[in-house]
Design an enzyme around this catalytic site. Structure first.
Site, PDB file in Angstrom:
ATOM      1  N   LYS A 133       0.883  -1.192   0.024  1.00  0.00           N
ATOM      2  CA  LYS A 133      -0.122  -0.135   0.232  1.00  0.00           C
ATOM      3  C   LYS A 133       0.851   1.153  -0.034  1.00  0.00           C
ATOM      4  O   LYS A 133       2.030   1.275   0.691  1.00  0.00           O
ATOM      5  CB  LYS A 133      -0.927   0.041   1.270  1.00  0.00           C
ATOM      6  N   SER A 188      -9.247   2.405   3.306  1.00  0.00           N
ATOM      7  CA  SER A 188      -8.612   2.972   2.600  1.00  0.00           C
ATOM      8  C   SER A 188      -7.495   1.931   1.671  1.00  0.00           C
ATOM      9  O   SER A 188      -7.192   2.505   0.551  1.00  0.00           O
ATOM     10  CB  SER A 188      -7.656   3.910   3.275  1.00  0.00           C
ATOM     11  N   SER A 223      -9.407   0.000   7.677  1.00  0.00           N
ATOM     12  CA  SER A 223      -8.809  -0.039   6.059  1.00  0.00           C
ATOM     13  C   SER A 223      -8.151  -1.276   5.615  1.00  0.00           C
ATOM     14  O   SER A 223      -7.760  -1.268   4.408  1.00  0.00           O
ATOM     15  CB  SER A 223      -7.785   1.214   6.120  1.00  0.00           C
TER      16      SER A 223
END
Lengths: 463, 472, 94
Positions: A57, A132, A156
């Site tokens: 990420k 996210s 997330s």
């Protein structure tokens, strides 16, 4: 040849060991696949060797590889040092496929807050992959990476895994280093694995977990046990009323979760009802005070002085204000302002101070439940994946996506999402939550359920 | 003419840089030396993802300083974030301490000639220093437009902040307090505490009130005075200024007075600083400090007798003034050793404060037993021999014996012929002396001392010259 | 009902060094008021006897020895710098 949609990391390792594929072929299979899901913000070349490829990420700092946190303010930022988790992956020989899309500064539940455009759900590209960490989840379920790392502050990792139909772990707070990871909320952020199955998830966790001298909020962790048992004999599973009957949970989601709980019983678990009287009711309010407060301070360093975007200004103050105006999106701005307000003189006790007491209350409620149960279960997300644009204009509606993941985050507890069924053709996620350091329990339960469920992680439209 | 007597109320806020090897929250080298930005890392540059790791030694030294100031050491101390934007503050927050500091509620006794005064220490806490801003004028611009250049070498240096109660009431005592605090810190080896280098800095809060009242009136803050004399002057002027305002019927405004370092007589720039909202909250990246009892006791045992206490103790034997000079001059340890070795207390104090200081020898290197012998024989050996011995007193293997052998000539039988010759050579002055010009004694004594190469005992010379001039 | 005034929006924006256009002030005032309303729910609880959570884990005394580690070479210090002046970071005057 290489079935990127189905191959697990463990499976890839077996193919490599048996010399059925080469390291270069393995990397190319993912790297050359078209990213029509916009899972990646940056894709890397093959560094050589035969380590298992992995996606990270884009809040995870990678030396020499751009790290934007999904924000214009870091669009051109290339770290000169590796985060501890990235270094751990390197040390284990894992090869970086690229950096995945994220809501800006990890703030969001859909990737629609990314400054570089949303990612798409591999089950239905008109829908969000969650956030996210939607990029990592989309990559894993979309055949673009065998596994990935995400970060979880209020859900997330787990929520995108639920929406994309894969396995995601939010580790116990303090078991994975945050050094080198772009900070959102320091007392909540945790990096964790995203994978196609529980065994891969457990193995990836073992690579990144452990005390780090560079992060004084980390501790030693119990040795990770790769799960193998197919039953749940002896396991006491609690079903918190408030989490399973909360307002806003879609009927299809409820149904899939209930079925899975029955399945657990048939596997030998002792299932019982329990209660978290106020954790769900007050969790979102608590989180949206604590997290923005810490974020308002963590994001203050983005001022155009030493790295990142700089806008013009006649003096330092003007330059900073212009830079932050131009470089930060609306969601970070909202959270920074709420957070600043919650910490400001005259308001601290009523807001931030109060929220930290609510947090203690949430911890205590969970601790009480775990005196009687080994883990608790609920839906991870109240809904299945929603359409891109559907909730984007309504911050509060977006926040409610985290209703069920937030309470355990506030308590620093680990949670594992496993896909447990479909509703309207879209994945439903079940979360297993345990007390601190109960990862092995979660892996054991998750693996047994996963085997029994036999959920096909490959999106239907891609089979 | 005013009938009111006024009292000044003064409080101090002092910052001391610790001279640890590394910075407070990262392991970059601490201290001067490198070119700009050569002592930096992702942590002190506040790169994304960087996290602080506290310096154990800095925590211990802060506790030690707190103990030396008779503070209570917290059972549980917490770091807080102090949030504000400025180029020298890269995280846009400083990691400091707020309502749970490491040390609190202490005191420092400042000995004075009339007994001394005890100044309360509200707190001593640990934080990190900011970077260095250099404000420059860009060349080639018409209007002197400027830029700010930032060097992060200093950023993250461990800093102890000490805050006193408003217990000081005059500039001189404030100065003495600062001097004593500085000496205490230096003796504990915590800091070089050099004002010019900035390893010790202080701000002064000043207000006045009618003598005898307990009210606290508006105070002003004095910053950037970088010497103790400068501070005393600045404080005195500010006290006078405030009294003048009240006596003229006005009100003192809350202001900050920014002095120009090194320029005592330049008027300060006055500013009214807007109240800042620092939004303090506990630092989530750091866990609390719980000083183990064993650690606190070990640190306490390492402290020894501090300068303030030594002045008080030695003032029992010598005068306050002598005790003060010895201790503040770093000479009292040597003095004690001399006295232990048999030297007379007052004699030893006298020699140390005067001739020894002039000789420039490091007191730590001196063989006290040998020096004691020298002090005892001071009146019996030539001045030149004494001074030479002093200058060598710090050398390895120094012995007094060779110098003691150079006894002064005290035998009248040897001296009289010389004296007679010199008197005979200046009959006019001799006659003037006999008619009452006592001062001329020195004229003759001086010549005798010169003639004898300083080896004559001046007391005997005085006696014999007087006797010879008077015709006895 | 909690809400946030335009002045309060401007105040927190100033504290956080966020420049806002007039339209943005209006927009954010509306959104922040709604959020503040939602989070103010915490005021319903009486938790006077409940201590605030300092840390999720009960750790204390985490520190490191005072031993130097290599610093960054200058090219890495300035690798992402928007404005470098010899070996300094240059910013508009403070």
């Amino acid at each position: 040849m290489i079935d990127v949609l189905r191959l697990t990391a463990e499976g890839a390792k077996q193919l490599l060991d048996a010399r059925e594929i080469s390291g270069a072929e393995l990397f190319a299979a993912y790297a050359e696949r078209d990213d029509d899901l916009h899972a990646f913000l940056y894709r890397c070349d093959d560094p050589g060797g035969d380590g298992i490829p992995i996606a990270l990420k884009d809040v995870i700092g990678t030396k020499g590889v751009p790290t934007t946190a999904g924000s214009k303010i870091l669009e051109s930022y290339v770290p000169v040092y590796d985060s501890t988790v990235a270094a751990n992956c390197k040390r284990h020989g894992l090869r970086l496929l690229g950096k995945t899309n994220t809501d800006e500064f990890a703030m969001g539940s859909s990737t629609e807050n990314s400054a570089f455009g949303p990612s798409r759900n591999p089950w239905d590209p008109s829908r969000v992959p969650g956030g996210s960490g939607g990029g990592s989840a989309a990559a894993v379920s979309g055949g673009l990476a065998p596994w990935a790392l995400g970060s979880d502050t209020g859900g997330s990792i787990k929520q995108p895994s639920a929406l994309c139909g894969n396995v995601g772990l939010r580790p116990t707070y303090g078991t994975v280093s945050r050094f080198g990871v772009v900070a959102f909320a320091s007392s909540l952020d945790q990096v964790g694995p995203v994978a196609k199955n529980v065994r891969d998830c457990a193995f990836l966790y073992s690579i990144i977990a452990g005390r780090d001298a560079n992060d004084t909020t980390t501790v030693e962790v119990p040795e990770v046990e790769l799960p193998a048992a197919q039953d749940l004999k002896g396991m006491r599973i609690g079903v918190p009323r408030e989490m399973n009957e909360a307002e806003g949970i879609e009927p299809g989601v409820s149904a899939a979760v209930r079925k899975t709980i029955e399945l657990a019983e048939s596997l030998g678990a002792e299932v019982g009802e329990c209660s978290l009287p106020r954790s769900v009711d007050y969790g979102v309010a608590c989180y949206y005070l604590v997290a923005p407060a810490e974020a308002s301070s963590n994001l203050a360093r983005y001022d155009g002085a030493r790295y990142g975007l700089r806008s013009d200004g006649d003096d330092f103050r003007e330059m900073v204000m212009a830079t932050r105006h131009d470089g930060l999106g609306d969601e970070p701005k909202r959270r920074i302002m709420i957070g600043t307000y919650a910490l400001s003189s005259g308001y601290y006790d009523a807001y931030y101070g109060k929220a930290q007491r609510v947090r203690t209350m949430i911890r205590r409620e969970h601790a009480e439940v775990f005196e009687k149960f080994d883990l608790i279960v609920s839906p991870t997300s109240p809904t299945v994946a929603f359409a891109i644009g559907e909730k984007a204009g309504n911050p509060l509606a977006m926040y409610l996506n985290d209703l069920l993941t937030i309470p355990s985050c506030m308590a620093g507890l680990p949670g594992l999402n496993i896909p447990c069924g479909l509703s309207e053709g879209l994945p439903v996620g079940l979360q297993l939550i345990g007390p601190q350091f109960a990862e092995n329990t979660l892996f054991r339960a998750g693996h047994a359920l996963e085997q029994a469920l036999a959920f096909d992680v490959v999106p239907e439209r891609l089979r | 003419m005013s009938n009111t007597a006024w009292e000044a109320v003064i409080g101090l806020e002092i910052h001391v840089q610790l001279k640890t090897e590394t910075k407070m929250f990262c392991r970059c080298r601490n201290g001067f030396g490198g070119g700009p930005n050569t002592q930096t890392c992702p942590v002190c540059l506040a790169f994304p993802g960087a996290l602080p790791v506290p310096n154990r030694r800095a925590i211990e030294e802060t506790i030690k300083l707190g103990l030396a100031l008779d503070c209570a050491i917290a059972e549980r101390a917490v770091f807080h974030r102090k949030n504000y934007f400025y180029p020298d503050n890269p995280k846009a927050y400083q990691i400091s301490q707020y309502d749970e500091p490491l040390c609190s509620n202490g005191r420092l006794a400042v000995p004075t000639a009339d007994g001394g005064v005890t100044i309360g220490i509200t707190r001593a806490h640990l934080e990190e220093d900011a970077a260095k801003n250099v404000h420059v004028a860009a060349s080639g611009r018409l209007h002197g437009a400027t830029a700010t250049l930032v060097d992060f070498n200093r950023c993250g240096t461990p800093l102890v902040e000490i805050v006193t109660e408003p217990d000081l009431h005059d500039a001189d005592t404030a100065k003495r307090f600062l001097q004593l605090l500085r000496q205490t810190v230096v003796e504990l080896d915590l800091s070089d505490a050099e004002l010019e280098k900035g390893s010790m800095r202080f701000d002064v809060n000043v207000s006045v009130r009618p003598a005898g009242s307990v009210e606290l009136r508006t105070r002003t803050e004095l910053k950037n005075m970088n010497s103790f004399n400068f501070a005393a002057k600045g404080i005195e002027r500010e006290i006078a200024r405030q009294i003048g305002i009240y006596e003229a019927g006005g009100e003192v405004q809350q202001e900050t007075l920014h002095f120009v370092p090194g320029e005592e007589d330049s008027p300060p720039i006055r500013s009214k600083e807007e109240a800042q909202d620092y939004r303090y909250f506990p630092e989530p990246d750091l866990v609390p400090v719980h000083p183990p009892a064993a650690l606190v006791e070990r640190l306490r045992a390492e402290i020894g007798e501090l300068p303030g206490a030594r002045i008080g103790r030695i003032a029992d034997t010598l005068s306050f003034y002598d005790a003060d000079v010895l201790v503040t001059g770093g000479l009292d340890r040597l003095w004690s050793a001399l006295v232990d070795a048999g030297a007379d207390a007052k004699e030893a104090a006298n020699v140390l404060s005067n001739q020894f200081v002039a000789a420039g020898v490091d007191p730590g290197t001196v063989n006290a037993a040998e020096l004691a012998k020298l002090v005892a024989a001071r009146a019996e050996i030539p001045r030149a021999a004494f001074d030479e011995a002093l200058s060598k007193a710090g050398d390895a293997g120094f012995a007094a014996a060779p110098y003691l052998e150079q006894k002064l000539v005290a035998d009248a039988g040897e001296l009289d012929p010389v004296i007679e010759r010199i008197i005979a050579a200046s009959p006019g002055q001799a006659e003037q002396f006999r008619s009452g010009k006592e001062g001329l004694l020195g004229f003759f004594v001086g010549q005798v001392m010169k003639e004898t190469g300083g080896k004559a005992d001046p007391r005997i010379v005085n006696e014999r010259v007087r006797a010879k001039l008077s015709g006895t | 009902m909690a809400g946030i005034s335009k002045d309060e929006v401007l105040h927190v924006a100033r504290l956080a060094r966020l420049e806002l256009t007039d339209d943005e002030v209006v927009k954010f005032q509306e959104q922040l008021s709604a959020i503040l309303d939602a989070v103010s729910k915490v005021s319903e609880l009486d938790l006077a006897d409940v201590p605030p959570t300092a840390h999720p884990l009960e750790i204390e005394n985490a520190w490191a020895e005072d031993e130097p580690r290599p610093c960054l070479p200058l090219d890495e210090v300035f690798a992402n710098a928007p404005d470098r002046d010899e070996d300094y970071f240059r910013v508009p005057p403070a």
